[in-house]
Design an enzyme around this catalytic site. Structure first.
Site, short mmCIF file in Angstrom:
data_model
loop_
_atom_site.label_atom_id
_atom_site.label_comp_id
_atom_site.label_asym_id
_atom_site.label_seq_id
_atom_site.Cartn_x
_atom_site.Cartn_y
_atom_site.Cartn_z
N CYS A 23 37.40 38.89 45.82
CA CYS A 23 36.93 39.19 44.47
C CYS A 23 38.15 39.49 43.59
O CYS A 23 39.28 39.58 44.07
CB CYS A 23 35.97 40.37 44.49
N CYS A 53 40.55 42.35 44.52
CA CYS A 53 41.42 42.14 45.67
C CYS A 53 42.63 41.29 45.28
O CYS A 53 43.74 41.52 45.72
CB CYS A 53 40.65 41.45 46.79
#
Lengths: 359, 77
Positions: free
Chosen positions: B10, B13
């Protein structure tokens, strides 16, 4: 017993060098009055822009829609900024690790209740759903209790709760929180009884048997650190969800200006038996950030849609989302996914009917 | 040092990975940064919320996007 001062003060890490006042939260002193000023000026400014600057007629459909949009954009963005800041600041006191330890080896019932309540306040991002799910199970949190958490965490969204409180009043906000918690509690209890452990994916079952390896120690942030995280949260969340909010306000403005009340009362009114399932069916595939739904909810309620149907719509949009289901598919086999969506969906529909009937 | 960034992919991250690489560049020397986006691996390491960061096998923090400065601090320690 006289407390030994050295023991009572075990709270503190060695005193850090004092940071300048402005860094330690002093910036809030000018920031808060500025926020209040902007918020108070929004209604007049939006009317002036719509009816004087753009020359639209007050009371006309287009005029009212434009005024709603111009008023809601600053209002919602300002509210969102404040609420996200407060919520992110408070969330630095809660973490999934602490919640997991609080829930480990709890029995059904009390564990489900605790999980549903903690689900509201725990910082949770749907991309974390899988590691969290496994981490909970491995620490001995029962499957049903884990489900209560997984249902409550997205469904009772702390930002949506704050926005609802600010825009629709405390009664609607309380109702939203109470129903979300009840659904999460019941869904977890039911799913726990169904003995669904065998419907977890194989690798998850293997992972649960393996011993846990090293865990990250948690640091205790300073006040400055917590405030900084609040600011960071505003940057992350407001920076990411503003398109959803603009879209939500556009839809809300359209409803406010152009959708006749008779149509709304017919489709989402309390007398239409199909209004609740319709609201849920429309809501599931719609994926929006929780904050983006609030302007739509505000406009729907303003046009006489029944509270039960509107809450059902809102919960279906933010609590049962397609992307999250796809993520959870990585750990659950289809029967478990179906049970999850089925139980939660049924709970939302039930609550919708209940509120339409009693309010 | 072996620096591992955990995250399924995502936006948060990716941001943490970027900050980590930046911190490692500033630190200099020979270090490896790898991204782990495999769920079983995360589960085995006790990652509960993403993104998370481990240095030489030791989990340092999780559920947080640390700034490059914070990571640099952490690597120096």
């Amino acid at each position: 017993m006289a407390a030994d001062p050295a023991v009572t003060c075990a709270c503190g890490a060695p005193p850090a060098p004092r940071e300048p006042f402005l860094r330690r939260g002093g910036w809030l002193l000018p920031a808060l009055p500025l926020w209040v000023l902007l918020y108070a000026a929004a209604p007049a400014a939006s009317k002036w822009t719509a009816f004087r600057l753009l020359g639209l007629t007050p009371g006309s459909r287009l005029g009212e829609a434009v005024a709603f949009f111009l008023y809601d954009v600053p209002k919602v963005l300002l509210l969102l900024t404040l609420i996200v800041f407060i919520v992110t600041f408070l969330q630095t006191f809660v973490s999934p690790l602490k919640v997991r330890d609080a829930l480990a080896r709890r029995n059904q019932g009390l564990g489900n209740a605790l999980a549903s309540l903690l689900g509201i306040v725990t910082p949770f991002c749907s991309c974390s759903a899988v590691p969290l799910f496994i981490g909970f199970l491995r620490a001995g949190v029962p499957l049903g209790v884990t489900f209560s958490f997984l249902v409550a965490a997205p469904m009772v969204n702390e930002v949506a709760l704050g926005m609802l409180f600010a825009m629709a009043g405390w009664k609607v906000a309380l109702l939203y929180a109470a129903t979300g918690v009840s659904i999460a509690f019941t869904a977890g209890l039911v799913l726990g009884r169904l003995r669904m452990e065998r419907h977890l994916e194989g690798w998850v079952q293997d992972a649960l048997k393996a011993p846990a390896l090293g865990e990250g120690g948690e640091e205790r942030p300073t006040l400055t650190g917590r405030l900084d995280q609040g600011v960071q949260g505003v940057r992350d969340i407001v920076g990411k969800v503003w398109p959803f909010i603009l879209a939500g306000i556009l839809v809300g403005a359209f409803i406010h200006g152009f959708v006749p009340e008779s149509l709304m009362a017919g489709m989402l009114g309390r007398n239409a038996w199909y209004s609740v399932p319709l609201a849920v069916l429309v809501g599931i595939p719609l994926y929006s950030n929780a904050a983006g739904v609030i302007p739509i909810v505000e406009a729907l309620l303003g046009k006489g849609a029944a509270l039960g149907s509107t809450l059902a719509f809102m919960m279906a949009v933010i609590g049962l989302s397609l992307p999250e289901t796809i993520i959870l598919r990585k750990v659950m086999r289809p029967p478990l996914i179906a049970a999850f969506v089925g139980v939660v969906g049924a709970g939302i529909i039930l609550v919708g009917y209940l509120f339409n009937a009693i309010l | 040092m072996l620096i591992e960034v955990f995250g399924p992919g995502c936006a948060k991250c990716e941001t943490l990975l970027k900050h980590t690489k930046h911190a490692v560049e500033q630190l200099g020397g020979d270090h490896t940064v790898i991204k782990i986006s495999d769920y079983p691996a995360m589960a085995a390491r006790g990652v509960l919320s993403t993104p998370a960061l481990a240095v030489d096998g030791q989990l340092k923090f999780q559920g947080k996007v640390a700034s490059s400065a914070e990571i640099l601090e952490l690597l120096k320690a």
